[in-house]
Design a protein around this motif. Sequence first.
Motif, PDB file in Angstrom:
ATOM      1  N   ALA A 194       0.820  -1.214   0.000  1.00  0.00           N
ATOM      2  CA  ALA A 194       0.000   0.000   0.000  1.00  0.00           C
ATOM      3  C   ALA A 194       0.852   1.261   0.000  1.00  0.00           C
ATOM      4  O   ALA A 194       0.408   2.315  -0.471  1.00  0.00           O
ATOM      5  N   SER A 195       2.090   1.176   0.518  1.00  0.00           N
ATOM      6  CA  SER A 195       2.936   2.365   0.595  1.00  0.00           C
ATOM      7  C   SER A 195       3.433   2.822  -0.772  1.00  0.00           C
ATOM      8  O   SER A 195       3.997   3.916  -0.891  1.00  0.00           O
ATOM      9  N   VAL A 196       3.205   2.004  -1.807  1.00  0.00           N
ATOM     10  CA  VAL A 196       3.576   2.421  -3.160  1.00  0.00           C
ATOM     11  C   VAL A 196       2.841   3.709  -3.536  1.00  0.00           C
ATOM     12  O   VAL A 196       3.362   4.543  -4.292  1.00  0.00           O
ATOM     13  N   GLN A 197       1.642   3.893  -2.984  1.00  0.00           N
ATOM     14  CA  GLN A 197       0.855   5.076  -3.320  1.00  0.00           C
ATOM     15  C   GLN A 197       1.581   6.355  -2.910  1.00  0.00           C
ATOM     16  O   GLN A 197       1.471   7.381  -3.585  1.00  0.00           O
ATOM     17  N   TYR A 198       2.333   6.301  -1.811  1.00  0.00           N
ATOM     18  CA  TYR A 198       3.061   7.498  -1.376  1.00  0.00           C
ATOM     19  C   TYR A 198       4.173   7.843  -2.368  1.00  0.00           C
ATOM     20  O   TYR A 198       4.396   9.021  -2.686  1.00  0.00           O
ATOM     21  N   THR A 199       4.869   6.827  -2.844  1.00  0.00           N
ATOM     22  CA  THR A 199       5.935   7.060  -3.810  1.00  0.00           C
ATOM     23  C   THR A 199       5.379   7.637  -5.107  1.00  0.00           C
ATOM     24  O   THR A 199       5.914   8.612  -5.650  1.00  0.00           O
ATOM     25  N   LEU A 200       4.302   7.048  -5.605  1.00  0.00           N
ATOM     26  CA  LEU A 200       3.716   7.520  -6.862  1.00  0.00           C
ATOM     27  C   LEU A 200       3.120   8.914  -6.702  1.00  0.00           C
ATOM     28  O   LEU A 200       3.253   9.770  -7.599  1.00  0.00           O
ATOM     29  N   ALA A 201       2.453   9.172  -5.565  1.00  0.00           N
ATOM     30  CA  ALA A 201       1.864  10.498  -5.336  1.00  0.00           C
ATOM     31  C   ALA A 201       2.940  11.567  -5.245  1.00  0.00           C
ATOM     32  O   ALA A 201       2.809  12.652  -5.826  1.00  0.00           O
ATOM     33  N   ALA A 202       4.023  11.263  -4.515  1.00  0.00           N
ATOM     34  CA  ALA A 202       5.117  12.234  -4.402  1.00  0.00           C
ATOM     35  C   ALA A 202       5.742  12.506  -5.759  1.00  0.00           C
ATOM     36  O   ALA A 202       6.087  13.658  -6.075  1.00  0.00           O
ATOM     37  N   ALA A 203       5.902  11.466  -6.591  1.00  0.00           N
ATOM     38  CA  ALA A 203       6.504  11.649  -7.907  1.00  0.00           C
ATOM     39  C   ALA A 203       5.595  12.474  -8.820  1.00  0.00           C
ATOM     40  O   ALA A 203       6.049  13.438  -9.464  1.00  0.00           O
ATOM     41  N   LEU A 204       4.320  12.144  -8.865  1.00  0.00           N
ATOM     42  CA  LEU A 204       3.407  12.814  -9.792  1.00  0.00           C
ATOM     43  C   LEU A 204       3.140  14.263  -9.385  1.00  0.00           C
ATOM     44  O   LEU A 204       3.253  15.187 -10.199  1.00  0.00           O
ATOM     45  N   PHE A 205       2.787  14.474  -8.106  1.00  0.00           N
ATOM     46  CA  PHE A 205       2.486  15.839  -7.672  1.00  0.00           C
ATOM     47  C   PHE A 205       3.760  16.679  -7.583  1.00  0.00           C
ATOM     48  O   PHE A 205       3.731  17.886  -7.841  1.00  0.00           O
ATOM     49  N   GLY A 206       4.880  16.051  -7.203  1.00  0.00           N
ATOM     50  CA  GLY A 206       6.151  16.770  -7.219  1.00  0.00           C
ATOM     51  C   GLY A 206       6.523  17.193  -8.632  1.00  0.00           C
ATOM     52  O   GLY A 206       7.029  18.300  -8.844  1.00  0.00           O
ATOM     53  N   ALA A 207       6.273  16.316  -9.611  1.00  0.00           N
ATOM     54  CA  ALA A 207       6.566  16.660 -11.009  1.00  0.00           C
ATOM     55  C   ALA A 207       5.662  17.788 -11.491  1.00  0.00           C
ATOM     56  O   ALA A 207       6.102  18.661 -12.259  1.00  0.00           O
ATOM     57  N   LEU A 208       4.405  17.787 -11.044  1.00  0.00           N
ATOM     58  CA  LEU A 208       3.487  18.859 -11.444  1.00  0.00           C
ATOM     59  C   LEU A 208       3.968  20.206 -10.903  1.00  0.00           C
ATOM     60  O   LEU A 208       4.003  21.212 -11.633  1.00  0.00           O
ATOM     61  N   VAL A 209       4.367  20.235  -9.626  1.00  0.00           N
ATOM     62  CA  VAL A 209       4.902  21.472  -9.043  1.00  0.00           C
ATOM     63  C   VAL A 209       6.176  21.885  -9.758  1.00  0.00           C
ATOM     64  O   VAL A 209       6.394  23.073 -10.058  1.00  0.00           O
ATOM     65  N   ALA A 210       7.040  20.914 -10.052  1.00  0.00           N
ATOM     66  CA  ALA A 210       8.300  21.217 -10.740  1.00  0.00           C
ATOM     67  C   ALA A 210       8.047  21.787 -12.127  1.00  0.00           C
ATOM     68  O   ALA A 210       8.740  22.721 -12.564  1.00  0.00           O
TER      69      ALA A 210
END
Length: 284
Positions: free
Chosen positions: A34-50
Amino acid sequence: MLDFLPQWMKDGIGDDLLFWLGYFTNGKHLSWYASVQYTLAAALFGALVALLLGLAGAAARNSRFVPLRALGAFYINIVRGVPDVLFFLFFPLAFEQLVELVRAQAVCTPESLAANVGVWPPCDAANWFLGTTEYLALACVSLGIVYGAFAANVIYGAMSAVPKGQLEAARAFGFSSSQVLWRFQIRQMWVYALPGLSNVWLLLVKSTSLLSLLQIADIVLWADRLGSPNFTRSAGLVHPDWRWGYYLVLLVFYILITFVSEKAFAALTRWASRGMATAGGTAA
């Protein structure tokens, strides 16, 4: 163990296979999955902010207004020189203490502020208790700020690669500076920017392995916990140090993300190249 399976199905499964099925479906392993969701969320939303900060930084760096151009250059050059892990630790802590400072001025009495000089926070009411959601949001912003500087540098170079003649032609047809920027320069720069942005994206994805530094139980933290030697008083040594196996799973996981990302950026490059003039003529 595997109580959800009927008895006849358990009887048809070997003891060793039954053990491993039970082991890999226990509560801790389910939490790991279930913790995979944190990695994917951080990558996707971090990329959007970037990406948003990259566009803003590149536009500022390309501005004719000198102070704005200097601000864009400062952001691109300074933030790129800060180690990722240092900024990843600094920004959430600084933001948390800034919020507590504002809260302290609002909720703490003057007496408690005077009596607790040098104590942080000066009163219990000013404490800001962060959960996983808050830490994850701060992690996304931290990743976005750091890799936004890299994205801004890539986008600025791509904007400079757009043929000047096309921009001058747009101005000659009466388009304003903002219209030339958004309708022509930014529209055409993607084909030049996407190869560099793909590298920024992969670097950002790798940095999601730092989430555990912000007390987020991500896939790296769970892999370390599950792979460490497990000893219980009732059963003795359940298993020795298996961390190499769990880290190998993480290696495969990130390689799969890299493979999918390459396919996605290849599709984006084909999309951005439509209608673009190339050495062989206009792309379809």
